[in-house]
Every structure is written in structure tokens, then in C-alpha cells.
Design a protein around this motif. Sequence first.
Motif, PDB file in Angstrom:
ATOM      1  N   LYS A   6      39.826  33.466  48.511  1.00 59.15           N
ATOM      2  CA  LYS A   6      39.631  32.015  48.497  1.00 59.15           C
ATOM      3  C   LYS A   6      38.369  31.637  47.718  1.00 59.15           C
ATOM      4  N   SER A   7      37.272  32.349  47.957  1.00 57.68           N
ATOM      5  CA  SER A   7      36.027  32.007  47.263  1.00 57.68           C
ATOM      6  C   SER A   7      36.138  32.270  45.767  1.00 57.68           C
ATOM      7  N   THR A   8      36.855  33.331  45.399  1.00 59.60           N
ATOM      8  CA  THR A   8      37.039  33.637  43.979  1.00 59.60           C
ATOM      9  C   THR A   8      37.847  32.536  43.305  1.00 59.60           C
ATOM     10  N   LEU A   9      38.931  32.116  43.941  1.00 65.73           N
ATOM     11  CA  LEU A   9      39.763  31.050  43.376  1.00 65.73           C
ATOM     12  C   LEU A   9      39.004  29.723  43.321  1.00 65.73           C
ATOM     13  N   ASP A  10      38.233  29.424  44.374  1.00 61.54           N
ATOM     14  CA  ASP A  10      37.431  28.194  44.385  1.00 61.54           C
ATOM     15  C   ASP A  10      36.378  28.219  43.277  1.00 61.54           C
ATOM     16  N   SER A  11      35.702  29.345  43.137  1.00 62.17           N
ATOM     17  CA  SER A  11      34.658  29.474  42.113  1.00 62.17           C
ATOM     18  C   SER A  11      35.231  29.411  40.707  1.00 62.17           C
ATOM     19  N   LYS A  34      37.514  27.525  39.636  1.00 58.75           N
ATOM     20  CA  LYS A  34      37.852  26.144  39.260  1.00 58.75           C
ATOM     21  C   LYS A  34      39.209  26.031  38.562  1.00 58.75           C
ATOM     22  N   GLY A  35      40.195  26.802  39.088  1.00 59.76           N
ATOM     23  CA  GLY A  35      41.547  26.723  38.546  1.00 59.76           C
ATOM     24  C   GLY A  35      41.813  27.611  37.338  1.00 59.76           C
ATOM     25  N   LEU A  36      40.812  28.367  36.912  1.00 63.30           N
ATOM     26  CA  LEU A  36      40.987  29.244  35.741  1.00 63.30           C
ATOM     27  C   LEU A  36      41.456  30.636  36.108  1.00 63.30           C
ATOM     28  N   CYS A  37      41.348  31.026  37.380  1.00 71.28           N
ATOM     29  CA  CYS A  37      41.727  32.362  37.807  1.00 71.28           C
ATOM     30  C   CYS A  37      43.240  32.456  38.044  1.00 71.28           C
ATOM     31  N   ASP A  38      43.808  33.590  37.703  1.00 67.24           N
ATOM     32  CA  ASP A  38      45.204  33.861  37.986  1.00 67.24           C
ATOM     33  C   ASP A  38      45.282  34.392  39.411  1.00 67.24           C
ATOM     34  N   PRO A  39      45.883  33.643  40.358  1.00 69.21           N
ATOM     35  CA  PRO A  39      45.913  34.078  41.754  1.00 69.21           C
ATOM     36  C   PRO A  39      46.499  35.476  41.945  1.00 69.21           C
ATOM     37  N   ALA A  40      47.504  35.839  41.171  1.00 71.99           N
ATOM     38  CA  ALA A  40      48.098  37.180  41.300  1.00 71.99           C
ATOM     39  C   ALA A  40      47.071  38.260  40.942  1.00 71.99           C
ATOM     40  N   LEU A  41      46.277  38.015  39.911  1.00 73.13           N
ATOM     41  CA  LEU A  41      45.251  38.990  39.522  1.00 73.13           C
ATOM     42  C   LEU A  41      44.117  39.031  40.534  1.00 73.13           C
ATOM     43  N   VAL A  42      43.750  37.885  41.065  1.00 70.56           N
ATOM     44  CA  VAL A  42      42.706  37.846  42.085  1.00 70.56           C
ATOM     45  C   VAL A  42      43.152  38.613  43.323  1.00 70.56           C
ATOM     46  N   ASN A  43      44.406  38.435  43.697  1.00 69.41           N
ATOM     47  CA  ASN A  43      44.953  39.139  44.863  1.00 69.41           C
ATOM     48  C   ASN A  43      44.937  40.639  44.621  1.00 69.41           C
TER      49      ASN A  43
END
Length: 82
Positions: free
Chosen positions: A66-71, A73-82
Amino acid sequence: MNVYKPDVLVIGSGAAGLRAAIEAERLGAHTLVLSKGPAGMRTASAVTNGYFKAAVGGALKEEHMKSTLDSGKGLCDPALVN
């Protein structure tokens, strides 16, 4: 023109780069850090909101994601973050 001949060249002055340089120097290597800006100031480390703690057991996977996705600002790929 200046010519430098280090044993180790570290590209990047974020937390990982500076830590690598410190360790290389500790082991006796002549080290040069190359950075696009002042050490630690124009790096990803400066904008992580302190979430290195997930890597050392201080945050749950869900909190870190959650913090990575929030930080990001919509530029992160959720699948890659996961």
C-alpha cells in the motif's frame, strides 16, 4: 581533465549505493561514487517514506504494498509491486 582510477565504481548515491561504497572502503578498496546530485538527495531512497522497514521485518507485506503504491502516485504497476 581529471583521471580517476578507483578499484570500485559505485553509480548512484542512494542508500544502497552509499552502503556499497562504505563496505568497499571498509574492505580496503579505493572507491568512487558517481551521482547525478548530492548524496542521498536526488535518489529513490529520499522518497521511499521510510518503507525499507518491510525488508527487515518491520512491516507487513500488505502495508508495504500500500505504501509503495501510494508513494508511486499511480505510476507503479500493482502486479510488479506485489
